[in-house]
Design a protein around this motif. Structure first.
Motif, mmCIF file in Angstrom:
data_model
loop_
_atom_site.group_PDB
_atom_site.id
_atom_site.type_symbol
_atom_site.label_atom_id
_atom_site.label_comp_id
_atom_site.label_asym_id
_atom_site.label_seq_id
_atom_site.Cartn_x
_atom_site.Cartn_y
_atom_site.Cartn_z
ATOM 1 N N MET A 94 0.955 -1.162 0.051
ATOM 2 C CA MET A 94 0.052 0.038 -0.223
ATOM 3 C C MET A 94 0.907 1.257 0.024
ATOM 4 O O MET A 94 0.625 2.219 -0.701
ATOM 5 C CB MET A 94 -1.035 -0.010 1.288
ATOM 6 N N ARG A 95 2.039 1.252 0.882
ATOM 7 C CA ARG A 95 2.983 2.462 0.887
ATOM 8 C C ARG A 95 3.368 2.687 -0.576
ATOM 9 O O ARG A 95 3.525 4.044 -0.940
ATOM 10 C CB ARG A 95 3.734 2.205 1.905
ATOM 11 N N GLN A 96 3.855 1.510 -1.187
ATOM 12 C CA GLN A 96 4.385 1.808 -2.483
ATOM 13 C C GLN A 96 3.195 2.152 -3.577
ATOM 14 O O GLN A 96 3.698 3.183 -4.333
ATOM 15 C CB GLN A 96 5.076 0.315 -2.761
ATOM 16 N N ALA A 97 2.288 1.601 -3.352
ATOM 17 C CA ALA A 97 1.132 2.004 -4.565
ATOM 18 C C ALA A 97 0.843 3.478 -4.151
ATOM 19 O O ALA A 97 0.658 4.275 -5.268
ATOM 20 C CB ALA A 97 -0.042 1.044 -4.448
ATOM 21 N N GLN A 98 0.647 3.987 -2.880
ATOM 22 C CA GLN A 98 0.544 5.506 -2.697
ATOM 23 C C GLN A 98 1.488 6.403 -3.147
ATOM 24 O O GLN A 98 1.015 7.365 -4.031
ATOM 25 C CB GLN A 98 0.148 5.591 -1.284
ATOM 26 N N LYS A 112 -9.051 -5.135 0.405
ATOM 27 C CA LYS A 112 -8.458 -6.209 0.756
ATOM 28 C C LYS A 112 -8.140 -5.834 2.525
ATOM 29 O O LYS A 112 -8.354 -6.842 3.313
ATOM 30 C CB LYS A 112 -7.132 -6.688 0.013
ATOM 31 N N MET A 113 -7.395 -5.085 2.624
ATOM 32 C CA MET A 113 -7.079 -4.735 4.070
ATOM 33 C C MET A 113 -8.108 -4.386 5.002
ATOM 34 O O MET A 113 -8.262 -4.822 6.012
ATOM 35 C CB MET A 113 -6.072 -3.424 4.238
ATOM 36 N N ALA A 114 -9.280 -3.945 4.512
ATOM 37 C CA ALA A 114 -10.730 -3.609 5.360
ATOM 38 C C ALA A 114 -11.181 -4.976 5.567
ATOM 39 O O ALA A 114 -11.501 -5.217 6.740
ATOM 40 C CB ALA A 114 -11.510 -2.856 4.541
ATOM 41 N N ALA A 119 -11.896 -9.536 9.498
ATOM 42 C CA ALA A 119 -11.607 -11.024 9.805
ATOM 43 C C ALA A 119 -10.748 -11.010 11.224
ATOM 44 O O ALA A 119 -10.932 -11.636 12.034
ATOM 45 C CB ALA A 119 -10.750 -11.589 8.765
ATOM 46 N N HIS A 120 -9.780 -10.161 11.442
ATOM 47 C CA HIS A 120 -9.098 -9.959 12.724
ATOM 48 C C HIS A 120 -10.041 -9.545 13.790
ATOM 49 O O HIS A 120 -10.169 -10.162 14.927
ATOM 50 C CB HIS A 120 -7.940 -8.887 12.768
ATOM 51 N N ASP A 121 -10.652 -8.872 13.698
ATOM 52 C CA ASP A 121 -11.899 -8.160 14.579
ATOM 53 C C ASP A 121 -12.798 -9.196 15.031
ATOM 54 O O ASP A 121 -13.123 -9.508 16.148
ATOM 55 C CB ASP A 121 -12.667 -6.931 14.369
ATOM 56 N N VAL A 122 -13.415 -9.720 14.106
ATOM 57 C CA VAL A 122 -14.228 -11.225 14.283
ATOM 58 C C VAL A 122 -13.641 -12.446 15.232
ATOM 59 O O VAL A 122 -14.158 -12.743 15.974
ATOM 60 C CB VAL A 122 -15.082 -11.529 12.937
ATOM 61 N N GLU A 123 -12.471 -12.513 14.726
ATOM 62 C CA GLU A 123 -11.647 -13.707 15.316
ATOM 63 C C GLU A 123 -11.307 -13.328 16.824
ATOM 64 O O GLU A 123 -11.501 -14.261 17.701
ATOM 65 C CB GLU A 123 -10.240 -13.831 14.614
ATOM 66 N N ARG A 124 -11.220 -11.965 17.053
ATOM 67 C CA ARG A 124 -10.835 -11.516 18.437
ATOM 68 C C ARG A 124 -12.003 -11.440 19.121
ATOM 69 O O ARG A 124 -12.028 -12.092 20.268
ATOM 70 C CB ARG A 124 -10.339 -10.102 18.325
ATOM 71 N N ALA A 125 -13.066 -11.076 18.569
ATOM 72 C CA ALA A 125 -14.402 -11.302 19.484
ATOM 73 C C ALA A 125 -14.683 -12.618 19.731
ATOM 74 O O ALA A 125 -15.345 -12.882 20.922
ATOM 75 C CB ALA A 125 -15.267 -10.540 18.642
#
Length: 174
Positions: A94-98, A112-114, A119-125
C-alpha cells in the motif's frame, strides 16, 4: 459538489502525508531524532496480548480454566500471527502504491485490508466469547472492571490531539 471536493481534498492530503512520511524515512538525521514524549508513554505499556494474560492472572482462575483458555489463546495466537504477516506485506504494498500514485492498486489493497481487519476483529471477538464462556459470572464481572480501569488509564495517558491546520497552510502556500 462540495462533498466531492472534500473527498478529493482528503485523498490529496493523505497522499501528501504518506509522501512526506516516506521522504522522512530516507533522511539520515531522522533516525537520530528523539521520539516525541507521548510516544515514550505509549511504549511503556504491555503488549495487548500480555495485558490480557495479566488480566487473566488477576481473576483467580482454576487450573482447568487456565488450560481451556490457554488452548484457545494458542489457536488464536497462531491465527493472528498468520494474519499479521499478511497484513504487514499488504501495508508495504500500500505504501508503495500510494507513493507511485497507483490509484487502482490502492483501491484494491484498501478493500483487501478492510476485509483483513474485519476478519481480525471477528476472530478476536470470537476468541473473547470463548474465553468468557470458561469464566464464572464473578470472574467475568471482575474482567469487565479490570478492562474499564485499563481503558480509563489509557485515556489519561493519551496525548492531547494536536492537529496541524492543513487548510491554513494550504491557503498560505497557494
Amino acid at each position: 459538489m462540495k462533498k466531492t471536493s472534500i473527498i478529493i481534498t482528503s485523498i490529496i492530503l493523505v497522499s501528501m502525508a504518506f509522501t512526506m512520511a516516506l521522504a522522512m524515512d530516507n533522511m539520515d538525521d531522522h533516525e537520530k531524532m528523539p521520539a516525541p514524549p507521548h510516544h515514550e508513554k505509549m511504549k511503556k505499556g504491555p503488549h495487548p496480548a500480555d495485558q490480557l494474560v495479566q488480566d487473566l492472572e488477576r481473576l483467580g482462575l482454576t487450573q482447568a480454566q487456565k488450560t481451556k483458555i490457554a488452548k484457545q489463546l494458542k489457536t488464536e495466537w497462531d491465527t493472528m500471527r498468520e494474519m499479521h504477516d499478511a497484513v504487514h506485506e499488504d501495508m508495504e504494498a500500500m505504501r508503495q502504491a500510494q507513493f507511485q500514485g497507483n490509484v487502482d492498486a490502492v483501491r484494491a489493497l484498501s478493500k483487501k485490508m478492510a476485509q483483513q481487519r474485519q476478519a481480525h476483529d471477528v476472530e478476536r471477538a470470537a476468541s473473547m466469547a470463548k474465553i468468557r464462556s470458561v469464566l464464572t459470572a464473578e470472574q467475568s464481572a471482575k474482567l469487565d472492571m479490570i478492562h474499564r480501569q485499563f481503558m480509563e488509564k489509557m485515556e489519561k495517558q493519551r496525548p492531547p490531539k494536536k492537529r496541524m491546520n492543513m487548510d491554513s497552510w494550504i491557503l498560505e502556500n497557494i
